[in-house]
Write a protein that holds these residues in place. Structure first.
Motif, PDB file in Angstrom:
ATOM      1  N   SER A 107      16.063   5.453  -7.421  1.00 62.42           N
ATOM      2  CA  SER A 107      17.058   6.510  -7.224  1.00 62.42           C
ATOM      3  C   SER A 107      16.845   7.149  -5.860  1.00 62.42           C
ATOM      4  CB  SER A 107      16.917   7.566  -8.314  1.00 62.42           C
ATOM      5  OG  SER A 107      15.665   8.249  -8.182  1.00 62.42           O
ATOM      6  N   LEU A 108      17.826   7.936  -5.426  1.00 65.05           N
ATOM      7  CA  LEU A 108      17.686   8.643  -4.153  1.00 65.05           C
ATOM      8  C   LEU A 108      16.536   9.631  -4.222  1.00 65.05           C
ATOM      9  CD1 LEU A 108      18.574   9.391  -1.310  1.00 65.05           C
ATOM     10  CD2 LEU A 108      20.329  10.889  -2.301  1.00 65.05           C
ATOM     11  N   ASN A 109      16.350  10.294  -5.350  1.00 70.75           N
ATOM     12  CA  ASN A 109      15.250  11.244  -5.487  1.00 70.75           C
ATOM     13  C   ASN A 109      13.901  10.554  -5.314  1.00 70.75           C
ATOM     14  OD1 ASN A 109      14.224  13.939  -6.190  1.00 70.75           O
ATOM     15  ND2 ASN A 109      13.454  12.923  -8.021  1.00 70.75           N
ATOM     16  N   SER A 110      13.726   9.384  -5.934  1.00 67.85           N
ATOM     17  CA  SER A 110      12.468   8.649  -5.795  1.00 67.85           C
ATOM     18  C   SER A 110      12.283   8.152  -4.365  1.00 67.85           C
ATOM     19  CB  SER A 110      12.436   7.465  -6.766  1.00 67.85           C
ATOM     20  OG  SER A 110      12.452   7.915  -8.102  1.00 67.85           O
ATOM     21  N   GLN A 159       0.823  -1.209   0.000  1.00 67.65           N
ATOM     22  CA  GLN A 159       0.000   0.000   0.000  1.00 67.65           C
ATOM     23  C   GLN A 159       0.858   1.260   0.000  1.00 67.65           C
ATOM     24  OE1 GLN A 159      -3.377   0.112  -0.316  1.00 67.65           O
ATOM     25  NE2 GLN A 159      -3.069   2.317  -0.525  1.00 67.65           N
ATOM     26  N   VAL A 160       2.014   1.192   0.638  1.00 63.19           N
ATOM     27  CA  VAL A 160       2.930   2.347   0.644  1.00 63.19           C
ATOM     28  C   VAL A 160       3.298   2.735  -0.784  1.00 63.19           C
ATOM     29  CG1 VAL A 160       5.251   3.122   1.282  1.00 63.19           C
ATOM     30  CG2 VAL A 160       3.873   1.852   2.930  1.00 63.19           C
ATOM     31  N   VAL A 161       3.584   1.738  -1.624  1.00 64.60           N
ATOM     32  CA  VAL A 161       3.939   2.007  -3.019  1.00 64.60           C
ATOM     33  C   VAL A 161       2.735   2.523  -3.785  1.00 64.60           C
ATOM     34  CG1 VAL A 161       4.790   0.985  -5.166  1.00 64.60           C
ATOM     35  CG2 VAL A 161       5.795   0.310  -2.982  1.00 64.60           C
ATOM     36  N   ARG A 162       1.560   1.944  -3.530  1.00 64.05           N
ATOM     37  CA  ARG A 162       0.350   2.413  -4.233  1.00 64.05           C
ATOM     38  C   ARG A 162       0.048   3.870  -3.893  1.00 64.05           C
ATOM     39  NH1 ARG A 162      -1.392  -3.064  -3.245  1.00 64.05           N
ATOM     40  NH2 ARG A 162      -2.385  -2.483  -1.270  1.00 64.05           N
ATOM     41  N   ASP A 163       0.216   4.231  -2.626  1.00 67.76           N
ATOM     42  CA  ASP A 163      -0.002   5.630  -2.218  1.00 67.76           C
ATOM     43  C   ASP A 163       0.991   6.557  -2.917  1.00 67.76           C
ATOM     44  OD1 ASP A 163      -2.047   4.878  -0.515  1.00 67.76           O
ATOM     45  OD2 ASP A 163      -0.758   4.819   1.266  1.00 67.76           O
ATOM     46  N   TYR A 164       2.234   6.117  -2.966  1.00 67.83           N
ATOM     47  CA  TYR A 164       3.273   6.935  -3.609  1.00 67.83           C
ATOM     48  C   TYR A 164       2.967   7.135  -5.093  1.00 67.83           C
ATOM     49  CZ  TYR A 164       7.640   7.529  -6.213  1.00 67.83           C
ATOM     50  OH  TYR A 164       8.588   7.935  -7.108  1.00 67.83           O
ATOM     51  N   GLU A 165       2.606   6.077  -5.781  1.00 68.39           N
ATOM     52  CA  GLU A 165       2.317   6.185  -7.211  1.00 68.39           C
ATOM     53  C   GLU A 165       1.118   7.094  -7.465  1.00 68.39           C
ATOM     54  OE1 GLU A 165       1.920   2.208  -8.706  1.00 68.39           O
ATOM     55  OE2 GLU A 165       4.091   1.846  -8.682  1.00 68.39           O
TER      56      GLU A 165
END
Length: 372
Positions: A175-178, A121-127
């Motif tokens: 990447s560090l930015n992502s 869910q953390v990735v889904r929220d980020y996307e």
């Protein structure tokens, strides 16, 4: 004036073609660069084996030149020394920012575990957040798969897990930015506050500059967007009042190198929990402090025109010295209450602000009381 212009054209013409080391030294000598401390033969060898002309010449921007473009007090040894200091400073930065990036992943993982979060869910929220940012800024559509950097070292795990997109796959390939953007998304969705987050963009900028071998010790060509939290935290780290301290605090607000280096120092203090990593940086910092002071009198000569460079050196020496002192106090649990603020860990934002509102049932009861 006409002679000066034609001379400038000849110099540009010379630079267009590939010069050998002897010609490069002759070109510098034609502008008043001396070869007394460092002989021409030594300079040629340094240009052949240690660096290249365009890079070492960038450091001459620190020195005073007259209207004809000639230097009044510049020996090649000064450029050689600056080139070496710059290289060693970049090596220190790359080690510190590598520690920070690793420690940020550890903190991210610990916070997810702390709130029993779903790593998917953390990735889904980020996307979702990234798609919204791209839409609001009228950018091209966000490609979620672009964060997963494929290489011979990552393609196996990407092929296996990309369809599911767990957060740990994201950490291993982004990447560090992502990583910073994803961490910010998590903080916002889970209502966490972390004093290091605003510092991470300065960390990224300096890490990228160091990894791309950009010259760091050159006069700044642009101003910066000040990071407010530095105004609160750096005075705590720089505890001993002095003129250099006040000059350093001013440089943090105006000089990109000192600003971003301060972000790196504070992030390393707050994020890196490994005593081994800390002690390695302390040892490296002590070595660098000895190196940066080895020929300090060269740049302090008023004829050199290196006022800003000297101020940068003074600021870096102060910041590193205070970092070393801080870590040694941390090791023996002797930090003051004020210094404890620099290692403050993430916490949940308060759910309510101000006085608690009455419940609906209480409001109805109050209303009936007023009517009677």
């Amino acid at each position: 004036m006409e002679g000066s212009t034609s001379r400038g054209r000849r110099v540009k013409h010379q630079i267009r073609k590939a010069l050998n080391a002897t010609e490069q030294c002759d070109l510098l000598a034609g502008h008043g660069v001396k070869f007394e401390i460092c002989t021409k033969e030594q300079a040629e060898k340094f240009l052949q084996n240690n660096t290249y002309f365009f890079k070492i010449k960038a450091f001459d921007n620190n020195f005073y030149r007259d209207k004809d473009g000639n230097y009044s007090n510049l020996d090649f040894a000064y450029l050689q020394d600056l080139s070496t200091i710059d290289f060693e400073f970049r090596a220190l930065i790359l080690r510190m920012t590598g520690d920070i990036e690793h420690a940020l992943r550890i903190r991210f993982n610990n916070l997810i575990s702390r709130v029993n979060e779903d790593g998917y869910q953390v990735v889904r929220d980020y996307e979702y957040d990234q798609k919204e940012i791209y839409r609001k800024r009228s950018l091209q559509e966000f490609d979620p798969n672009s964060d997963y950097r494929n290489s011979v070292y990552t393609e196996g795990m990407i092929d296996k897990y990309l369809g599911q997109k767990p957060i740990w796959l994201f950490w291993e390939t982004c990447s560090l930015n992502s990583l910073i953007n994803c961490y910010n998304s998590f903080l916002q969705h889970r209502k966490f506050q972390d004093i290091t987050y605003p510092l991470l963009y300065g960390v990224r900028l300096l890490r990228n500059a160091a990894s791309h071998h950009n010259c760091l010790f050159i006069p700044p060509s642009s101003t910066i967007n000040n990071t407010r939290i530095l105004d609160n935290l750096m005075p705590i780290l720089l505890s001993q009042r002095s003129r250099i301290r006040e000059d350093t605090l001013q440089l943090i607000k105006s000089d990109p190198l000192i600003h971003d280096f301060s972000c790196v120092i504070l992030s390393h203090i707050n994020l890196v929990m490994s005593t081994g990593m800390r002690h390695y940086i302390v040892s490296s910092a002590e070595t660098f402090l000895e190196r940066i002071q080895r020929h300090s009198e060269w740049y302090q000569n008023p004829k050199s025109g290196c006022t800003h460079l000297v101020n940068q050196f003074d600021a870096i020496k102060l910041i590193l010295s205070e970092y070393i002192s801080f870590i040694k106090k941390l090791d023996i649990n002797e930090l003051s209450d004020e210094q404890q603020k620099l290692i403050h860990q993430p916490e949940r934002k308060p759910v309510r602000h101000g006085p608690r509102l009455p419940s609906p049932r209480t409001r109805k009861r109050q209303k009936r009381g007023k009517q009677h």
